[in-house]
Design a protein around this motif. Structure first.
Motif, PDB file in Angstrom:
ATOM      1  N   ASN A 204       0.830  -1.198   0.000  1.00 40.64           N
ATOM      2  CA  ASN A 204       0.000   0.000   0.000  1.00 40.64           C
ATOM      3  C   ASN A 204       0.874   1.261   0.000  1.00 40.64           C
ATOM      4  OD1 ASN A 204      -2.934   1.018   0.633  1.00 40.64           O
ATOM      5  ND2 ASN A 204      -1.610   2.137   2.032  1.00 40.64           N
ATOM      6  N   PRO A 240      -9.876  -5.103  -0.137  1.00 39.00           N
ATOM      7  CA  PRO A 240     -10.640  -3.976  -0.685  1.00 39.00           C
ATOM      8  C   PRO A 240      -9.881  -2.651  -0.588  1.00 39.00           C
ATOM      9  CG  PRO A 240     -12.068  -5.382   0.602  1.00 39.00           C
ATOM     10  CD  PRO A 240     -10.678  -5.904   0.814  1.00 39.00           C
ATOM     11  N   ARG A 241      -9.147  -2.463   0.467  1.00 37.70           N
ATOM     12  CA  ARG A 241      -8.364  -1.233   0.631  1.00 37.70           C
ATOM     13  C   ARG A 241      -7.373  -1.061  -0.516  1.00 37.70           C
ATOM     14  NH1 ARG A 241      -3.803  -0.511   5.284  1.00 37.70           N
ATOM     15  NH2 ARG A 241      -3.582   1.734   5.247  1.00 37.70           N
ATOM     16  N   GLN A 243      -7.523  -2.565  -3.419  1.00 41.96           N
ATOM     17  CA  GLN A 243      -8.263  -2.437  -4.675  1.00 41.96           C
ATOM     18  C   GLN A 243      -8.720  -0.996  -4.886  1.00 41.96           C
ATOM     19  OE1 GLN A 243     -11.242  -5.525  -5.414  1.00 41.96           O
ATOM     20  NE2 GLN A 243     -10.116  -6.933  -4.069  1.00 41.96           N
ATOM     21  N   ARG A 244      -9.108  -0.314  -3.785  1.00 41.40           N
ATOM     22  CA  ARG A 244      -9.491   1.098  -3.913  1.00 41.40           C
ATOM     23  C   ARG A 244      -8.291   1.957  -4.296  1.00 41.40           C
ATOM     24  NH1 ARG A 244     -12.824  -0.344   0.472  1.00 41.40           N
ATOM     25  NH2 ARG A 244     -11.328   0.396   2.031  1.00 41.40           N
ATOM     26  N   GLN A 247      -7.685   1.487  -7.997  1.00 40.59           N
ATOM     27  CA  GLN A 247      -8.621   2.276  -8.794  1.00 40.59           C
ATOM     28  C   GLN A 247      -8.254   3.759  -8.778  1.00 40.59           C
ATOM     29  OE1 GLN A 247     -11.100   1.299 -10.878  1.00 40.59           O
ATOM     30  NE2 GLN A 247     -10.259  -0.740 -10.487  1.00 40.59           N
ATOM     31  N   ALA A 248      -7.817   4.247  -7.630  1.00 38.26           N
ATOM     32  CA  ALA A 248      -7.423   5.649  -7.538  1.00 38.26           C
ATOM     33  C   ALA A 248      -6.232   5.946  -8.436  1.00 38.26           C
ATOM     34  CB  ALA A 248      -7.101   6.015  -6.091  1.00 38.26           C
ATOM     35  N   ASP A 253      -6.473   9.896  -9.394  1.00 35.18           N
ATOM     36  CA  ASP A 253      -7.285  10.667  -8.462  1.00 35.18           C
ATOM     37  C   ASP A 253      -6.440  11.726  -7.762  1.00 35.18           C
ATOM     38  OD1 ASP A 253      -8.797  11.433  -6.045  1.00 35.18           O
ATOM     39  OD2 ASP A 253     -10.133   9.819  -6.677  1.00 35.18           O
ATOM     40  N   PHE A 267      -9.615   8.358   1.684  1.00 32.11           N
ATOM     41  CA  PHE A 267      -9.309   7.143   0.943  1.00 32.11           C
ATOM     42  C   PHE A 267      -8.914   5.996   1.868  1.00 32.11           C
ATOM     43  CE2 PHE A 267      -9.629   7.418  -3.564  1.00 32.11           C
ATOM     44  CZ  PHE A 267      -9.774   8.768  -3.792  1.00 32.11           C
ATOM     45  N   ASP A 268      -9.604   5.907   2.995  1.00 31.71           N
ATOM     46  CA  ASP A 268      -9.372   4.804   3.930  1.00 31.71           C
ATOM     47  C   ASP A 268      -7.929   4.779   4.381  1.00 31.71           C
ATOM     48  OD1 ASP A 268      -9.639   1.192   3.897  1.00 31.71           O
ATOM     49  OD2 ASP A 268     -10.052   2.619   5.482  1.00 31.71           O
ATOM     50  N   LEU A 270      -4.944   5.794   2.937  1.00 32.09           N
ATOM     51  CA  LEU A 270      -4.111   5.138   1.954  1.00 32.09           C
ATOM     52  C   LEU A 270      -2.674   4.985   2.404  1.00 32.09           C
ATOM     53  CD1 LEU A 270      -5.420   6.884  -1.276  1.00 32.09           C
ATOM     54  CD2 LEU A 270      -5.869   4.557  -0.543  1.00 32.09           C
TER      55      LEU A 270
END
Length: 272
Positions: A204, A240-241, A243-244, A247-248, A253, A267-268, A270
């Motif tokens: 991450n 999911p974190r 994956q977001r 996508q960003a 983004d 964004f949780d 990031l």
């Protein structure tokens, strides 16, 4: 006194080594030092040194090891220290207690600094967090208790400390990312993800650092690399974190380049 456990064992009093050379007394000193805040019971000491098959003389032999440690301590503290030695290495609570002051054991100082760094990061002060965590991590001189034989109890302690070290490192990198130091931490992260190819928290941070260094293609490649590793070895997709985050990056983004705490939460978190 000064006892260092985050690497090879070092134990000194008045500048003189009090670390035994024999294997079992070294184990005993290491466990007493790690547990100096609360002491260690006799059964736990026996379990550490002999496991499930202690000799009948285990309790008597432990007393001999304690006498050896007290003798080393007394030699270091001087000829008039007999009473003081028994207060420092005391018989307490059905076992023994090594009475040490704050800062005399590197493990406890590391944990204090790492906890303060976590709090600073959580409260939105990444500069203080980075400084505290850097100080905490600088105390490590290699693997914990690198030259001490580990029984069952010390193995658990070393595993716990290793995890704490990894957590402090991730928090320090997170703090540095929040300070805009993505270029400075990128090399470190590159090495870490090679060492820990399934650690999603590190990936991450790595993907985010790559993106902020103007390398979105490499960030996407890193995500694909992690996904392939997870699916091949575990049959799992990234969290999911992650994956977001993927996508960003795909969408470029703008939130990925913003550094304040509010936008990280958007964004949780990031970066941690």
């Amino acid at each position: 006194m000064e006892i260092k456990l985050l690497g090879p064992l070092v134990a000194t009093a008045n500048g003189t080594s009090i670390a035994p050379t024999a294997t079992k007394p070294r184990q005993l000193l290491a466990l007493l030092a790690i547990s100096s805040a609360e002491g260690v019971t006799l059964p736990l000491l026996i379990e550490e040194i002999w496991g499930n098959d202690p000799p009948r003389s285990a309790a008597t032999t432990l007393q001999t090891y304690i006498l050896q440690l007290r003798r080393l301590l007394g030699d270091a503290l001087g000829p008039d220290s007999a009473h003081h030695v028994k207060a420092v290495l005391a018989t307490r609570f059905g076992g023994y207690l090594l009475n040490l002051r704050q800062g005399e054991v590197d493990v406890h100082e590391f944990e204090r600094l790492a906890a303060a760094g976590r709090v600073a990061l959580r409260e939105g002060d990444p500069l203080a967090a980075s400084r505290l965590l850097t100080r905490a991590l600088s105390m490590w001189r290699g693997p914990a208790l690198a030259d001490v034989r580990l029984g069952r109890v010390l193995e658990i302690e070393v595993s716990r400390l290793t995890e704490s070290r990894h957590g402090a490192l991730e928090n320090r990198i997170t703090a540095d990312l929040r300070l805009g130091r993505h270029a400075e931490v990128l090399g470190e992260l590159t090495a870490l993800v090679r060492q820990h190819p399934m650690n999603e928290s590190l990936y991450n941070l790595y993907i985010l650092a790559l993106y902020r260094c103007g390398r979105p293609d490499d960030a996407l490649r890193a995500y694909r690399e992690l996904r392939r590793t997870l699916t091949d070895r575990l049959g799992l997709e990234p969290s999911p974190r992650l994956q977001r985050l993927h996508q960003a990056v795909l969408c470029s983004d703008p939130a990925l380049d913003r550094l304040d705490r509010l936008e990280f939460a958007e964004f949780d978190n990031l970066a941690g």
